[in-house]
Scaffold this active site. Structure first.
Site, PDB file in Angstrom:
ATOM      1  N   CYS A  28       0.830  -1.213   0.000  1.00  0.00           N
ATOM      2  CA  CYS A  28       0.000   0.000   0.000  1.00  0.00           C
ATOM      3  C   CYS A  28       0.870   1.271   0.000  1.00  0.00           C
ATOM      4  CB  CYS A  28      -0.904  -0.054   1.235  1.00  0.00           C
ATOM      5  SG  CYS A  28      -1.649   1.495   1.711  1.00  0.00           S
ATOM      6  N   CYS A  31       0.284   3.635   2.899  1.00  0.00           N
ATOM      7  CA  CYS A  31       0.806   3.061   4.141  1.00  0.00           C
ATOM      8  C   CYS A  31       2.316   3.331   4.243  1.00  0.00           C
ATOM      9  CB  CYS A  31       0.534   1.566   4.196  1.00  0.00           C
ATOM     10  SG  CYS A  31      -1.216   1.139   4.082  1.00  0.00           S
TER      11      CYS A  31
END
Length: 103
Positions: A28, A31
């Site tokens: 991600c 993230c």
């Protein structure tokens, strides 16, 4: 930040003291964006235990907690949910700190 190892550990951490769970995944990009400043956030809010929950490894925990976007945060104190910052949007250090301060 410690990494969640089991569903049992999730329940234990959730029910003991003050915890913030970061739901995330290695793939991600949003993230990865928060990774550099998370140690500073942890240092600032030492009264919380911060735990990384890998979304792919613990998809059941994510579903049980209605976490469908990452990165997301859920905070608990002694088993009671204090608050959540759950969305698929990129989060800034300021937004994360504001969330924790509002708990």
């Amino acid at each position: 930040m410690k990494k969640l190892e089991s569903a049992e550990q999730f329940q234990e951490l959730k029910n003991t003291g003050k915890s913030v769970f970061l739901f995330s995944a290695d793939w991600c990009p949003d993230c990865r964006f928060i990774e550099p400043f998370m140690p500073e956030v942890e240092e600032k809010y030492k009264d919380f235990t911060f735990t990384y929950v890998d979304r792919d490894q613990f998809i059941d925990i994510c579903a049980e907690n209605d976490v469908y976007g990452i990165p997301s945060f859920i905070a608990y104190q002694n088993g009671e949910e204090l608050g959540r910052f759950v969305s698929k949007d990129r989060k800034t250090q300021e937004e994360i700190e504001k969330f924790i301060e509002a708990l």
